[in-house]
Design a protein around this motif. Structure first.
Motif, mmCIF file in Angstrom:
data_model
loop_
_atom_site.group_PDB
_atom_site.id
_atom_site.type_symbol
_atom_site.label_atom_id
_atom_site.label_comp_id
_atom_site.label_asym_id
_atom_site.label_seq_id
_atom_site.Cartn_x
_atom_site.Cartn_y
_atom_site.Cartn_z
ATOM 1 N N SER A 42 0.833 -1.197 0.000
ATOM 2 C CA SER A 42 0.000 0.000 0.000
ATOM 3 C C SER A 42 0.873 1.254 0.000
ATOM 4 C CB SER A 42 -0.928 0.015 1.217
ATOM 5 O OG SER A 42 -0.185 0.177 2.407
ATOM 6 N N ALA A 45 -2.601 7.472 1.068
ATOM 7 C CA ALA A 45 -3.554 8.219 0.250
ATOM 8 C C ALA A 45 -3.373 9.709 0.537
ATOM 9 C CB ALA A 45 -4.984 7.793 0.581
ATOM 10 N N ALA A 70 -5.345 6.440 5.931
ATOM 11 C CA ALA A 70 -5.880 6.316 4.574
ATOM 12 C C ALA A 70 -4.779 5.773 3.678
ATOM 13 C CB ALA A 70 -6.368 7.666 4.057
ATOM 14 N N GLU A 71 -5.012 4.573 3.128
ATOM 15 C CA GLU A 71 -3.996 3.932 2.300
ATOM 16 C C GLU A 71 -4.615 3.390 1.010
ATOM 17 O OE1 GLU A 71 -1.334 1.268 4.323
ATOM 18 O OE2 GLU A 71 -1.509 2.401 6.183
ATOM 19 N N VAL A 72 -3.837 3.515 -0.058
ATOM 20 C CA VAL A 72 -4.247 2.977 -1.345
ATOM 21 C C VAL A 72 -3.622 1.600 -1.483
ATOM 22 C CG1 VAL A 72 -4.223 3.294 -3.844
ATOM 23 C CG2 VAL A 72 -4.365 5.296 -2.329
ATOM 24 N N GLY A 76 -8.342 -0.797 -3.459
ATOM 25 C CA GLY A 76 -8.847 0.571 -3.475
ATOM 26 C C GLY A 76 -8.334 1.322 -2.263
ATOM 27 N N THR A 77 -8.941 2.465 -1.968
ATOM 28 C CA THR A 77 -8.519 3.273 -0.822
ATOM 29 C C THR A 77 -9.211 2.772 0.432
ATOM 30 O OG1 THR A 77 -8.125 5.175 -2.244
ATOM 31 C CG2 THR A 77 -8.315 5.599 0.117
ATOM 32 N N LEU A 79 -9.645 2.943 4.617
ATOM 33 C CA LEU A 79 -9.545 3.880 5.730
ATOM 34 C C LEU A 79 -9.554 3.150 7.055
ATOM 35 C CD1 LEU A 79 -12.187 6.508 4.572
ATOM 36 C CD2 LEU A 79 -9.726 6.482 4.091
ATOM 37 N N MET A 92 -13.939 1.228 3.195
ATOM 38 C CA MET A 92 -13.468 1.803 1.942
ATOM 39 C C MET A 92 -13.839 3.289 1.927
ATOM 40 S SD MET A 92 -12.068 -0.833 0.713
ATOM 41 C CE MET A 92 -11.610 -0.349 -0.947
ATOM 42 N N VAL A 93 -13.093 4.072 1.182
ATOM 43 C CA VAL A 93 -13.354 5.513 1.118
ATOM 44 C C VAL A 93 -14.758 5.800 0.596
ATOM 45 C CG1 VAL A 93 -12.390 5.900 -1.193
ATOM 46 C CG2 VAL A 93 -12.276 7.719 0.537
#
Length: 105
Positions: A42, A45, A70-72, A76-77, A79, A92-93
């Motif tokens: 990751s 974000a 917050a990580e990609v 997906g992103t 949280l 998820m975001v």
């Protein structure tokens, strides 16, 4: 030992420990600054943390949360969140509505 995941005051959310600008480590999770870690998969974000949000829950209800991570990742992103009532969670975001002004009435 202090309660890492205790309740958060809506007026003091800015002092909630968080991880910004880098992926979290296992040590960050143990210290209560992050909720999860993804070893080597990751990136951080681009989000100012901590920040306030309303999280949509699976049962259709909502809860006030402070986003602390917050990580990609490949999915997906992702949280890491801390509900104001205490505890922690991952979502998820797309499952949150950001509150740029904080928890204002």
């Amino acid at each position: 030992m202090t309660d890492l995941w205790g309740s958060i005051s809506a007026s003091a959310w800015r002092s909630t420990p968080c991880i910004a600008g880098r992926p979290a480590t296992e040590a960050d999770v143990a210290a209560g600054s992050a909720v999860f870690y993804v070893p080597g998969e990751s990136t951080a974000a681009p989000m100012a943390l901590p920040c306030c949000a309303i999280q949509a829950l699976e049962d259709g209800s909502e809860q006030s949360v402070v986003i602390v991570q917050a990580e990609v990742a490949p999915e997906g992103t992702i949280l890491g969140v801390r509900p104001l009532t205490g505890g922690n969670g991952i979502c998820m975001v797309t499952e949150v509505r950001l509150l740029p002004a904080g928890f204002e009435p």
